[in-house]
Design a protein around this motif. Structure first.
Motif, PDB file in Angstrom:
ATOM      1  N   ALA A  24     -10.343  10.599  -3.911  1.00 36.46           N
ATOM      2  CA  ALA A  24     -10.325   9.637  -2.810  1.00 36.46           C
ATOM      3  C   ALA A  24      -8.888   9.134  -2.635  1.00 36.46           C
ATOM      4  CB  ALA A  24     -11.259   8.470  -3.085  1.00 36.46           C
ATOM      5  N   VAL A  25      -8.359   9.326  -1.438  1.00 30.82           N
ATOM      6  CA  VAL A  25      -7.021   8.836  -1.097  1.00 30.82           C
ATOM      7  C   VAL A  25      -7.211   7.461  -0.458  1.00 30.82           C
ATOM      8  CG1 VAL A  25      -4.925   9.268   0.228  1.00 30.82           C
ATOM      9  CG2 VAL A  25      -6.229  11.201  -0.715  1.00 30.82           C
ATOM     10  N   LEU A  26      -6.593   6.440  -1.045  1.00 32.76           N
ATOM     11  CA  LEU A  26      -6.756   5.060  -0.588  1.00 32.76           C
ATOM     12  C   LEU A  26      -5.413   4.506  -0.124  1.00 32.76           C
ATOM     13  CD1 LEU A  26      -8.490   2.445  -0.351  1.00 32.76           C
ATOM     14  CD2 LEU A  26      -7.840   1.968  -2.734  1.00 32.76           C
ATOM     15  N   HIS A  27      -5.261   4.375   1.189  1.00 24.83           N
ATOM     16  CA  HIS A  27      -4.083   3.725   1.760  1.00 24.83           C
ATOM     17  C   HIS A  27      -4.504   2.327   2.216  1.00 24.83           C
ATOM     18  CE1 HIS A  27      -1.903   7.755   2.791  1.00 24.83           C
ATOM     19  NE2 HIS A  27      -2.336   7.713   1.554  1.00 24.83           N
ATOM     20  N   HIS A  28      -3.556   1.538   2.720  1.00 21.88           N
ATOM     21  CA  HIS A  28      -3.906   0.187   3.148  1.00 21.88           C
ATOM     22  C   HIS A  28      -3.002  -0.303   4.264  1.00 21.88           C
ATOM     23  CE1 HIS A  28      -0.562  -1.957   1.106  1.00 21.88           C
ATOM     24  NE2 HIS A  28      -0.629  -0.950   0.250  1.00 21.88           N
ATOM     25  N   THR A  29      -3.470  -1.323   4.951  1.00 19.29           N
ATOM     26  CA  THR A  29      -2.679  -1.959   6.000  1.00 19.29           C
ATOM     27  C   THR A  29      -1.581  -2.798   5.345  1.00 19.29           C
ATOM     28  OG1 THR A  29      -4.165  -3.875   6.064  1.00 19.29           O
ATOM     29  CG2 THR A  29      -4.645  -2.057   7.591  1.00 19.29           C
ATOM     30  N   ASP A  30      -0.565  -3.127   6.120  1.00 23.20           N
ATOM     31  CA  ASP A  30       0.554  -3.961   5.673  1.00 23.20           C
ATOM     32  C   ASP A  30       1.190  -3.428   4.390  1.00 23.20           C
ATOM     33  OD1 ASP A  30       2.339  -6.147   5.888  1.00 23.20           O
ATOM     34  OD2 ASP A  30       1.134  -7.296   4.450  1.00 23.20           O
TER      35      ASP A  30
END
Length: 176
Positions: A94-100
């Motif tokens: 699972a590739v987990l990116h995020h805002t800000d």
């Protein structure tokens, strides 16, 4: 400042719980999460994972870089050494990116980012550094090209304002 005395005190509380005693080297859930080093986004907390349930790799932006792929290759060798073969059961990355994300601030330093991704500076646009949704799609595609067909890959974007994830790329595997 959190000093080593404080860390030792906190660790003693953890050790008193004993929850680590029966854990195995291999994640019980056959899940590996690639996430960002941002202290607001601890993948285990954000995704409700228990200790020992998943392997977590953290780097700047949670990106799938050549270094990430090398790390995964090394981990696959650990699996081979421990099991005499491949990891049993379904495997999910699972590739987990995020805002800000702070990686967006690095757009002002193209040479640094080019070194990080091991691409020419002119190739940075293809990495979508300032768009977490596009970036997670790009990174999932890298995995799909590099990992065996039977492996599940998904892409998630965590919203730092709401605490929720958006499943941008549902878990799927390429058909062999």
């Amino acid at each position: 400042m959190i000093d080593t005395d404080e860390l030792a005190k906190r660790n003693a509380g953890f050790a008193d719980g004993g929850s680590f005693a029966t854990l195995k080297l291999m994640p019980s859930g056959s899940l590996t999460v690639i996430g960002c080093v941002d202290p607001r986004i601890d993948p285990s907390d954000v995704l409700g994972l228990r200790l020992g349930e998943a392997a977590v790799i953290r780097n700047v932006g949670g990106r799938v870089t050549p270094a990430t792929l090398r790390t995964l290759e090394m981990l696959s060798k650990v699996v081979q050494a421990r099991t005499g073969g491949s990891r049993p059961g379904d495997v999910h990355y699972a590739v987990l990116h995020h805002t800000d994300c702070g990686i967006t601030d690095l757009a002002a330093f193209p040479e640094l980012l080019a070194d990080y991704f091991e691409v020419p500076a002119g190739g940075l646009d293809a990495k979508a550094v300032t768009d977490p949704v596009a970036a997670v799609r790009i990174d999932v595609e890298i995995f799909k090209r590099k990992l065996p067909a039977q492996v599940f890959v998904s892409g998630l974007v965590y919203d730092v304002a709401t605490g929720l994830i958006d499943v941008v790329v549902p878990p799927a595997r390429e058909q062999a």
